[in-house]
Design a protein around this motif. Structure first.
Motif, PDB file in Angstrom:
ATOM      1  N   ASP A 185      18.037  81.748  -0.730  1.00  0.00           N
ATOM      2  CA  ASP A 185      17.765  80.795   0.348  1.00  0.00           C
ATOM      3  C   ASP A 185      16.838  79.686  -0.126  1.00  0.00           C
ATOM      4  O   ASP A 185      17.045  78.519   0.184  1.00  0.00           O
ATOM      5  CB  ASP A 185      17.196  81.504   1.575  1.00  0.00           C
ATOM      6  CG  ASP A 185      16.044  82.459   1.255  1.00  0.00           C
ATOM      7  OD1 ASP A 185      15.775  82.707   0.062  1.00  0.00           O
ATOM      8  OD2 ASP A 185      15.413  82.968   2.201  1.00  0.00           O
ATOM      9  N   TYR A 186      15.825  80.067  -0.901  1.00  0.00           N
ATOM     10  CA  TYR A 186      14.896  79.050  -1.397  1.00  0.00           C
ATOM     11  C   TYR A 186      15.575  78.143  -2.425  1.00  0.00           C
ATOM     12  O   TYR A 186      15.331  76.936  -2.456  1.00  0.00           O
ATOM     13  CB  TYR A 186      13.659  79.707  -2.013  1.00  0.00           C
ATOM     14  CG  TYR A 186      12.536  78.725  -2.257  1.00  0.00           C
ATOM     15  CD1 TYR A 186      11.713  78.327  -1.206  1.00  0.00           C
ATOM     16  CD2 TYR A 186      12.317  78.187  -3.513  1.00  0.00           C
ATOM     17  CE1 TYR A 186      10.686  77.411  -1.414  1.00  0.00           C
ATOM     18  CE2 TYR A 186      11.294  77.275  -3.729  1.00  0.00           C
ATOM     19  CZ  TYR A 186      10.485  76.890  -2.680  1.00  0.00           C
ATOM     20  OH  TYR A 186       9.481  75.979  -2.896  1.00  0.00           O
ATOM     21  N   GLN A 187      16.446  78.714  -3.252  1.00  0.00           N
ATOM     22  CA  GLN A 187      17.156  77.916  -4.249  1.00  0.00           C
ATOM     23  C   GLN A 187      18.073  76.885  -3.601  1.00  0.00           C
ATOM     24  O   GLN A 187      18.176  75.750  -4.065  1.00  0.00           O
ATOM     25  CB  GLN A 187      17.976  78.828  -5.170  1.00  0.00           C
ATOM     26  CG  GLN A 187      17.135  79.697  -6.090  1.00  0.00           C
ATOM     27  CD  GLN A 187      17.983  80.498  -7.058  1.00  0.00           C
ATOM     28  OE1 GLN A 187      19.082  80.078  -7.420  1.00  0.00           O
ATOM     29  NE2 GLN A 187      17.495  81.657  -7.464  1.00  0.00           N
ATOM     30  N   GLU A 219       7.692  82.631  -3.238  1.00  0.00           N
ATOM     31  CA  GLU A 219       8.784  83.518  -3.660  1.00  0.00           C
ATOM     32  C   GLU A 219       8.370  84.434  -4.802  1.00  0.00           C
ATOM     33  O   GLU A 219       9.036  84.526  -5.822  1.00  0.00           O
ATOM     34  CB  GLU A 219      10.018  82.696  -4.086  1.00  0.00           C
ATOM     35  CG  GLU A 219      10.600  81.829  -2.996  1.00  0.00           C
ATOM     36  CD  GLU A 219      11.190  82.631  -1.857  1.00  0.00           C
ATOM     37  OE1 GLU A 219      11.583  83.787  -2.061  1.00  0.00           O
ATOM     38  OE2 GLU A 219      11.245  82.103  -0.742  1.00  0.00           O
ATOM     39  N   LYS A 249      15.577  75.317  -0.080  1.00  0.00           N
ATOM     40  CA  LYS A 249      14.151  75.002  -0.300  1.00  0.00           C
ATOM     41  C   LYS A 249      13.288  75.506   0.845  1.00  0.00           C
ATOM     42  O   LYS A 249      12.346  74.849   1.300  1.00  0.00           O
ATOM     43  CB  LYS A 249      13.943  73.494  -0.496  1.00  0.00           C
ATOM     44  CG  LYS A 249      14.757  72.910  -1.639  1.00  0.00           C
ATOM     45  CD  LYS A 249      14.515  73.649  -2.941  1.00  0.00           C
ATOM     46  CE  LYS A 249      15.369  73.090  -4.072  1.00  0.00           C
ATOM     47  NZ  LYS A 249      15.270  73.925  -5.297  1.00  0.00           N
ATOM     48  N   GLY A 250      13.624  76.680   1.329  1.00  0.00           N
ATOM     49  CA  GLY A 250      12.860  77.341   2.375  1.00  0.00           C
ATOM     50  C   GLY A 250      13.256  78.804   2.431  1.00  0.00           C
ATOM     51  O   GLY A 250      14.165  79.239   1.719  1.00  0.00           O
ATOM     52  N   ASN A 251      12.579  79.573   3.275  1.00  0.00           N
ATOM     53  CA  ASN A 251      12.860  80.999   3.407  1.00  0.00           C
ATOM     54  C   ASN A 251      13.604  81.277   4.705  1.00  0.00           C
ATOM     55  O   ASN A 251      13.097  80.975   5.789  1.00  0.00           O
ATOM     56  CB  ASN A 251      11.555  81.804   3.414  1.00  0.00           C
ATOM     57  CG  ASN A 251      10.730  81.548   2.174  1.00  0.00           C
ATOM     58  OD1 ASN A 251      11.265  81.505   1.077  1.00  0.00           O
ATOM     59  ND2 ASN A 251       9.432  81.370   2.351  1.00  0.00           N
ATOM     60  N   GLN A 287       9.996  76.543   6.314  1.00  0.00           N
ATOM     61  CA  GLN A 287       9.890  75.553   5.235  1.00  0.00           C
ATOM     62  C   GLN A 287       8.440  75.392   4.783  1.00  0.00           C
ATOM     63  O   GLN A 287       7.528  75.662   5.536  1.00  0.00           O
ATOM     64  CB  GLN A 287      10.426  74.211   5.701  1.00  0.00           C
ATOM     65  CG  GLN A 287      11.926  74.247   6.013  1.00  0.00           C
ATOM     66  CD  GLN A 287      12.451  72.915   6.489  1.00  0.00           C
ATOM     67  OE1 GLN A 287      11.836  72.263   7.335  1.00  0.00           O
ATOM     68  NE2 GLN A 287      13.591  72.487   5.969  1.00  0.00           N
TER      69      GLN A 287
END
Length: 231
Positions: A162-164, A15, A167-169, A231
């Motif tokens: 999305d990552y927050q 990220e 925990k993935g994009n 992920q």
């Protein structure tokens, strides 16, 4: 992807790119940032999923294999090359079509990564490359979800939400409206800025201000949705 690069003894950030220059505060050119990739330069890898059934590319995709991935690669370069150049990075779109075919730049990058892994693991490159594709395909998760009632989704334009949260994009997503109809695919940072604003501030763990802009994934808050997560 990041863990695979680390196994090849590469330095990786996830990220990377948000808020590094004032003119691109909400852009995210690197899902995975790999140091010392080619001739000492850093690679900004932007992972995306595209569909050959998109109306803008469907006729060409029906004739030319990989046309949808190629079009997305070009779009990613147009969106990110300037910022990456400012930061001294190489922009490398890693695009996969929804039926599983990877774009040319992704395949070239995976071949290079497999060469490095073959050296560090003392295994044949062909075996490493096959394992790498299998691992990458398993890490693309298609998920349906109901309303989350998580205030972080509509809070602001943060492209890394999305990552927050997951925990993935998220590489692509859809929203189901109350009449049962589904939207077309939204791609974060490309076509997913909502034309509506947040009417009032809300108490949330992230900034949520009145009249703030938001992404279409804001509707994850109170709508059924579908996303593809890397992920």
């Amino acid at each position: 992807m990041a863990e695979t690069c680390r196994r090849a003894h590469l330095s990786v950030q996830v990220e990377a790119g948000c808020n590094l220059t004032p003119d691109h505060s909400h852009s995210r050119p690197a899902d995975v940032l790999i140091s010392n990739w080619v001739l000492g330069k850093t690679a900004a890898c932007d992972i995306s999923v595209t569909s050959p059934l998109n109306s803008n590319i469907m006729s060409e995709a029906g004739v030319t294999a990989g046309a949808a991935a190629q079009a997305t690669e070009l779009r990613k370069h147009e969106a990110n090359d300037v910022k990456c150049s400012e930061l001294g990075w190489l922009c490398i779109p890693l695009v996969v079509e929804s039926y599983g075919a990877w774009g040319k730049e992704a395949m070239e990058s995976f071949s290079s990564l497999a060469s490095r892994l073959a050296i560090t693991s003392s295994r044949p490159k062909s075996a490493v490359l096959s394992e790498l594709y299998g691992r990458l395909n398993l890490n693309l998760v298609r998920a349906n979800g109901g309303p989350t009632y998580d205030c972080r989704w509509p809070a602001n334009l943060n492209g890394a939400m999305d990552y927050q949260v997951l925990k993935g994009n998220i590489v692509a997503y859809k929203i189901q409206w109350s009449n049962g109809a589904w939207t077309d695919w939204f791609v974060p940072g490309y076509n997913d800025v909502d034309y509506k604003f947040n009417p009032a501030a809300m108490s949330c763990s992230v900034p949520y201000e009145a009249n703030s802009m938001r992404r279409m994934w804001s509707y994850f808050y109170d709508h059924t949705h579908l996303y593809i997560l890397c992920q």
